[in-house]
Design a protein around this motif. Structure first.
Motif, mmCIF file in Angstrom:
data_model
loop_
_atom_site.group_PDB
_atom_site.id
_atom_site.type_symbol
_atom_site.label_atom_id
_atom_site.label_comp_id
_atom_site.label_asym_id
_atom_site.label_seq_id
_atom_site.Cartn_x
_atom_site.Cartn_y
_atom_site.Cartn_z
ATOM 1 N N ILE A 192 0.845 -1.191 0.000
ATOM 2 C CA ILE A 192 0.000 0.000 0.000
ATOM 3 C C ILE A 192 0.879 1.238 0.000
ATOM 4 O O ILE A 192 1.668 1.459 0.921
ATOM 5 C CB ILE A 192 -0.941 0.027 1.220
ATOM 6 C CG1 ILE A 192 -1.871 -1.186 1.214
ATOM 7 C CG2 ILE A 192 -1.750 1.320 1.235
ATOM 8 C CD1 ILE A 192 -2.838 -1.237 2.379
ATOM 9 N N HIS A 216 -8.655 0.796 -4.280
ATOM 10 C CA HIS A 216 -8.053 -0.533 -4.209
ATOM 11 C C HIS A 216 -8.568 -1.249 -2.967
ATOM 12 O O HIS A 216 -9.009 -0.630 -1.999
ATOM 13 C CB HIS A 216 -6.524 -0.429 -4.134
ATOM 14 C CG HIS A 216 -5.919 0.408 -5.220
ATOM 15 N ND1 HIS A 216 -5.381 -0.120 -6.373
ATOM 16 C CD2 HIS A 216 -5.771 1.753 -5.313
ATOM 17 C CE1 HIS A 216 -4.919 0.857 -7.140
ATOM 18 N NE2 HIS A 216 -5.140 2.005 -6.520
ATOM 19 N N LYS A 218 -7.311 -4.479 -0.309
ATOM 20 C CA LYS A 218 -6.308 -5.460 0.107
ATOM 21 C C LYS A 218 -7.016 -6.581 0.842
ATOM 22 O O LYS A 218 -7.654 -6.355 1.884
ATOM 23 C CB LYS A 218 -5.254 -4.825 1.011
ATOM 24 C CG LYS A 218 -4.168 -5.802 1.457
ATOM 25 C CD LYS A 218 -3.106 -5.116 2.296
ATOM 26 C CE LYS A 218 -2.063 -6.100 2.824
ATOM 27 N NZ LYS A 218 -1.338 -6.786 1.729
ATOM 28 N N ILE A 223 -3.621 -7.282 -3.392
ATOM 29 C CA ILE A 223 -4.241 -5.978 -3.633
ATOM 30 C C ILE A 223 -4.860 -5.960 -5.024
ATOM 31 O O ILE A 223 -4.233 -6.368 -6.008
ATOM 32 C CB ILE A 223 -3.211 -4.848 -3.489
ATOM 33 C CG1 ILE A 223 -2.707 -4.787 -2.038
ATOM 34 C CG2 ILE A 223 -3.810 -3.511 -3.903
ATOM 35 C CD1 ILE A 223 -1.601 -3.783 -1.807
#
Length: 337
Positions: A192, A216, A218, A223
């Protein structure tokens, strides 16, 4: 989960307070300023309200309390909420003015430099508070903040997993960390970069967006960028979801609400907001009791009370005979879930 299931509660609110529904699709809702009648105001500020957090753990919904106590709290809306005030300039930059608690109609600042809060949804009563000098926890008996651990980071976002001890923070350098060792250590989350906001869904998937406004997620598998969203939006807001959503959450793209899922897909929720009716903060976590900030006010929408008629005396004039259609919509939606 179908989008009609996710937004059933919000649809009932919109109908109850007179938001227009398009003729093409009875599930399409455009929210206008009519969504915010004065009699639903719970709190008024001198500043914008930029975050609302509604813990759904035992602080508000204690499974060990008696049924009558639980029902009283849910129907009387004696819910403890946390909110953050700020002055916001035309570029969206925030000058924070404190983190507050609102309980039984009374507000109190608990952290002058507080910027966010998070809570699990288990049987604990813990609420974690993020501030410009580290982390705190909330002490309910005297409504104060107590330092948690020894971290001194300038934190601008916080997220707590559904249960257990996993806590994430977003620091002012846009890095995301997993806080460990009772708040004394942090470990950078791999993969990230440049996160602008973080929110967890109820399956503990972490959503964030980057400066290019791409969203996005995760998960345990890695991801993934969320697809199916408009390109080049001006504003993005990832919203803490109602507890009825497990593998996804709402996202506001400019003035249109979408639902993003942990598998990387998304869909239009059939909700949008007129330009002058966009909330500055959302508190949707309990689903049947929701909070929205607009024009420096916090509004409480007790959907159970609306549908059961417990506040219909106040609504009667405003609704102008809409109560029958609300009951009809409620029945139809319930049958679809």
């Amino acid at each position: 989960m179908m989008k009609s299931q996710i937004f059933t509660a919000l649809l009932l609110v919109a109908l109850a307070v007179g938001a227009p529904v398009s003729e093409e699709d009875d599930e399409k809702v455009t929210v206008t300023k009519n969504f915010f009648p004065d009699f639903l105001i719970k709190y008024t500020s001198k500043h914008d309200i930029v975050k609302i957090i509604v813990p759904i753990n035992s602080l508000n919904f204690d499974e060990n309390s008696s049924e009558s106590e639980s029902n009283s709290k849910e129907t009387d809306s004696e819910v403890t909420i946390f909110f953050v005030e700020a002055d916001v300039d035309e570029n969206g930059k925030r000058d924070y003015k404190g983190l507050y608690v609102l309980k039984e109609g009374k507000s109190k600042m608990i952290l002058a430099n507080g910027v966010d809060a998070a809570a699990s949804c288990d049987d604990s009563k813990k609420v974690y508070l993020a501030a410009t000098d580290g982390l705190y926890t909330y002490k309910d008996d005297d409504k104060t903040a107590v330092k948690y651990g020894s971290l001194t980071d300038n934190i601008k976002g916080i997220a707590k997993e559904k249960s257990g001890d996993v806590l994430y923070i977003l620091t002012d350098d846009n890095n995301v960390y997993n806080v460990t060792n009772n708040g004394n250590s942090k470990v950078k989350v791999d993969g990230i970069e440049n996160a602008q906001q973080i929110v967890l869904d109820y399956s503990d998937n972490l959503y964030y967006y980057t400066p290019d406004k791409k969203i996005h997620v995760k998960t345990a598998d890695g991801i993934t960028e969320i697809t199916g969203l408009p390109a080049n939006p001006t504003k993005v807001n990832i919203i803490r979801p109602p507890f009825i959503i497990e593998d996804g959450l709402p996202i506001l793209i400019d003035n249109v609400a979408y639902i993003a899922y942990s598998n990387g897909t998304s869909e239009n929720s059939d909700f949008d907001f007129e330009a002058d009716a966009i909330p500055t903060a959302f508190g949707m976590e309990p689903a049947l009791i929701q909070y929205y900030a607009y024009n420096k006010n916090i509004y409480e929408y007790n959907i159970l009370a609306m549908v059961l008629g417990e506040i219909l005396d106040e609504l009667k004039t405003f609704l102008s005979g809409k109560t029958d259609s609300i009951q009809s919509i409620a029945t139809r939606k319930k049958n679809k879930v």
